[in-house]
Design a protein around this motif. Sequence first.
Motif, mmCIF file in Angstrom:
data_model
loop_
_atom_site.group_PDB
_atom_site.id
_atom_site.type_symbol
_atom_site.label_atom_id
_atom_site.label_comp_id
_atom_site.label_asym_id
_atom_site.label_seq_id
_atom_site.Cartn_x
_atom_site.Cartn_y
_atom_site.Cartn_z
ATOM 1 N N UNK A 1 0.965 -1.102 -0.549
ATOM 2 C CA UNK A 1 -0.300 -0.244 0.174
ATOM 3 C C UNK A 1 0.881 1.388 0.008
ATOM 4 N N UNK A 2 1.633 1.571 0.383
ATOM 5 C CA UNK A 2 2.689 2.516 0.831
ATOM 6 C C UNK A 2 3.091 2.603 -0.316
ATOM 7 N N UNK A 3 3.887 1.742 -1.085
ATOM 8 C CA UNK A 3 4.278 1.233 -2.614
ATOM 9 C C UNK A 3 3.832 2.269 -3.418
ATOM 10 N N UNK A 4 2.465 1.814 -3.611
ATOM 11 C CA UNK A 4 1.316 1.961 -4.289
ATOM 12 C C UNK A 4 1.364 3.858 -4.317
ATOM 13 N N UNK A 5 1.054 3.856 -2.652
ATOM 14 C CA UNK A 5 0.430 5.583 -2.322
ATOM 15 C C UNK A 5 2.003 6.297 -3.306
ATOM 16 N N UNK A 6 2.931 5.553 -3.212
ATOM 17 C CA UNK A 6 4.439 6.877 -3.897
ATOM 18 C C UNK A 6 3.863 6.885 -4.940
ATOM 19 N N UNK A 7 3.821 6.229 -5.807
ATOM 20 C CA UNK A 7 3.837 5.723 -7.200
ATOM 21 C C UNK A 7 2.612 6.496 -7.219
ATOM 22 N N UNK A 8 1.302 6.747 -6.912
ATOM 23 C CA UNK A 8 0.462 7.801 -6.810
ATOM 24 C C UNK A 8 1.385 9.570 -6.853
ATOM 25 N N UNK A 9 2.404 9.185 -5.420
ATOM 26 C CA UNK A 9 2.649 10.989 -5.309
ATOM 27 C C UNK A 9 3.144 11.243 -6.739
ATOM 28 N N UNK A 10 4.113 10.108 -7.017
ATOM 29 C CA UNK A 10 4.712 10.602 -8.301
ATOM 30 C C UNK A 10 4.728 11.036 -9.716
ATOM 31 N N UNK A 11 3.227 10.456 -9.950
ATOM 32 C CA UNK A 11 1.821 11.097 -11.482
ATOM 33 C C UNK A 11 1.647 12.032 -11.116
ATOM 34 N N UNK A 12 1.421 12.390 -9.194
ATOM 35 C CA UNK A 12 0.257 13.699 -9.225
ATOM 36 C C UNK A 12 1.327 14.572 -9.505
ATOM 37 N N UNK A 13 2.511 14.482 -8.695
ATOM 38 C CA UNK A 13 3.250 15.551 -9.390
ATOM 39 C C UNK A 13 3.868 16.561 -10.075
ATOM 40 N N UNK A 14 4.086 15.322 -11.698
ATOM 41 C CA UNK A 14 3.820 14.612 -12.048
ATOM 42 C C UNK A 14 3.439 15.855 -13.427
ATOM 43 N N UNK A 15 2.179 15.186 -13.594
ATOM 44 C CA UNK A 15 1.471 15.539 -13.940
ATOM 45 C C UNK A 15 0.669 17.498 -13.574
ATOM 46 N N UNK A 16 1.811 18.004 -12.478
ATOM 47 C CA UNK A 16 0.443 19.175 -11.711
ATOM 48 C C UNK A 16 1.796 19.730 -12.342
ATOM 49 N N UNK A 17 3.205 19.099 -11.808
ATOM 50 C CA UNK A 17 5.041 19.835 -12.307
ATOM 51 C C UNK A 17 5.231 20.768 -10.976
ATOM 52 N N UNK A 18 4.623 20.170 -10.120
ATOM 53 C CA UNK A 18 5.553 20.006 -8.795
ATOM 54 C C UNK A 18 7.083 19.973 -8.726
ATOM 55 N N UNK A 19 7.889 21.044 -8.615
ATOM 56 C CA UNK A 19 8.980 21.422 -8.455
ATOM 57 C C UNK A 19 9.587 20.438 -6.594
ATOM 58 N N UNK A 20 10.250 19.616 -6.850
ATOM 59 C CA UNK A 20 10.712 19.060 -5.898
ATOM 60 C C UNK A 20 12.433 19.732 -4.969
ATOM 61 N N UNK A 21 12.648 19.528 -4.212
ATOM 62 C CA UNK A 21 13.614 19.848 -3.136
ATOM 63 C C UNK A 21 14.517 19.366 -3.660
ATOM 64 N N UNK A 22 16.009 20.702 -3.629
ATOM 65 C CA UNK A 22 17.309 20.497 -3.555
ATOM 66 C C UNK A 22 17.640 18.670 -2.792
ATOM 67 N N UNK A 23 18.950 18.511 -3.996
ATOM 68 C CA UNK A 23 19.145 16.675 -3.162
ATOM 69 C C UNK A 23 20.122 17.226 -1.455
ATOM 70 N N UNK A 24 19.914 16.812 -0.414
ATOM 71 C CA UNK A 24 19.870 16.464 0.270
ATOM 72 C C UNK A 24 21.184 16.353 0.557
ATOM 73 N N UNK A 25 22.558 16.894 2.029
ATOM 74 C CA UNK A 25 23.192 16.433 1.743
ATOM 75 C C UNK A 25 23.794 15.676 2.487
#
Length: 426
Positions: free
Chosen positions: A182-206
Motif C-alpha cells: 500500500x505504501x509503495x502504491x501511494x508513492x507511485x500515486x505521489x510521483x504521477x500527481x507531482x509530474x502531472x501538475x509540474x510540482x518542483x522537488x527540493x534540492x538534493x539533501x547533502x
Amino acid sequence: MSALAIYLSVGLITLLLLGVPVAFTLAILAITGLYIADINPIIFAQRALAGTNVTSLLAIPGFILAGDLMSSGGLSRRLVRFAAAVFGHLTGGLSMATVVAGTFFGAISGSAPATTAAVGSVMIDELDKRGYKRGYAAALATSVGPIGQMIPPSIPMVIWGVLAEQSIARLFLAGVVPGLIAAAGFMVVSYFYARHYGLTSDKQTTWLELRAAVRDGIWALLAPVVILGGIYGGVFTPTEASMVGVFYGLIVGLFIYKELKWTELGTVLLRSMRTSGIIMFIISMAYAFAYLMANEQIPAQIAGYLLSISDNPLIILLLVNLLLLILGAIMDNVSGMVILSSVLTAIGAQIGMDPIQLGAMVVINLAVGMVTPPVGYSIFVGASISGLRVETVALHLWPFLLVLLGVIALVAYVPAVTLWLPGLMS
C-alpha cells in the motif's frame, strides 16, 4: 429463521439507519433480545464482562497511550523530517515523505486516526505551501491512516486475534507485506500527481543535512525497532510490548527530546483513556449481542446462505470482501469484527482459507472503511486538521482507494502476500 433472529437482524439495520451509536444499538438489542427469548438478563452482564476480561486486550490501551505519548513528544515531527530529507529531492518527494512518515508512525501507534492526525498535522500545511492542492494533501494524510492498521503493531489485529483465537504475533506479521505494498502504491500515486501538475522537488539533501536528520530522529526511528524487535525476538509478548512502548515514549518525550511536558501528561492520559474506553465499551456490548446471535445460530445461517450462492471459493471471497467493504463504510471496525467474527471464521473454514490470511483480509477491508464515507473516522480527522469539508477530502481519495482495493485483492487471492512472513516465523 426464528422471530428473535428476524428481530435482531431488522433491529440492527433500523437502529443504525436511524443514527443510533453502534455500542448503544448492540446494548439495546441484546437486552431486549434476552427478554424476548426469556433468558435470564444476568447473561447480559456476564457476556459484557467476558468480552473485556481477556489479557491480550490490555495491549489496546497500551498501544494507544504509547502512540499519544510519542506524538506529543515530538517523534512524529522528527519522522517527517527524516523522510523529507531522504525523499524530498524526488519528483513528488514531499508527498512520498508523507507516506513514509505515516508508515513509520503506524509501526508505533497501530491506529488509523492517530496516524492521520500525527502526520497530517505536520504535512498538510507543508504540502499546501509547496503547491499541492490542499484537498490532495488532506486525502493523502487520510489515506496513510489504514497503513497504521496493517503495519504492526495493529490494534485491530489484536482484537481479531482475541476473537478468532489466533496468534497475535503471526497476525502482526501478516500485515507487513500488504502495508508495504500500500505504501509503495501511494508513492507511485505521489510521483504521477507531482509530474502531472509540474510540482518542483527540493534540492538534493547533502550528507550533512541527512546526518543531522538521522541524529535528530534516531530515537523516533528506533521506536518500531524496539517494539517489534522485542516481540519477534522473544523478549516480550505483544501485550508487554505495548507497555514498553509507553515507557519508551515517556523517556524519549520527557528527557531526550524534552517536548513532552509534565503538565501535559494528564491531558494525554485522558485522551488515551477516552479512546480506550470507547473501544472496550463497543467490544463488551458486541460480545453480549454476539451471544444472542450465536444462540439463534444466525452466523451459521448467514454463512450457509453465502455458501449456497456458489461453490466456487473465488466467488465466495468476492462476496465476503464486498460485505466487509460495505460494513466498513457504515460501521466502525471493532463492532464489525465482533459481530461478524463467527460468520467469517465459519466461511473461512468451509472454503479452506488459512485463519491468518482471513484475519488479515478482514482487518484490511475494515481499515479501508476508515477512509470511506460516511463513517470513515480518518476522513473526519483529515478534514478537521485541513479545515476542509469532508466532501472535498473524499473527492481526492479515489486514487488512494484504488491502491487499497488492489491490496485487498492481493490479500484475498494471493495467500503468500499474508502467509510468507508468518511462515518464516514458524
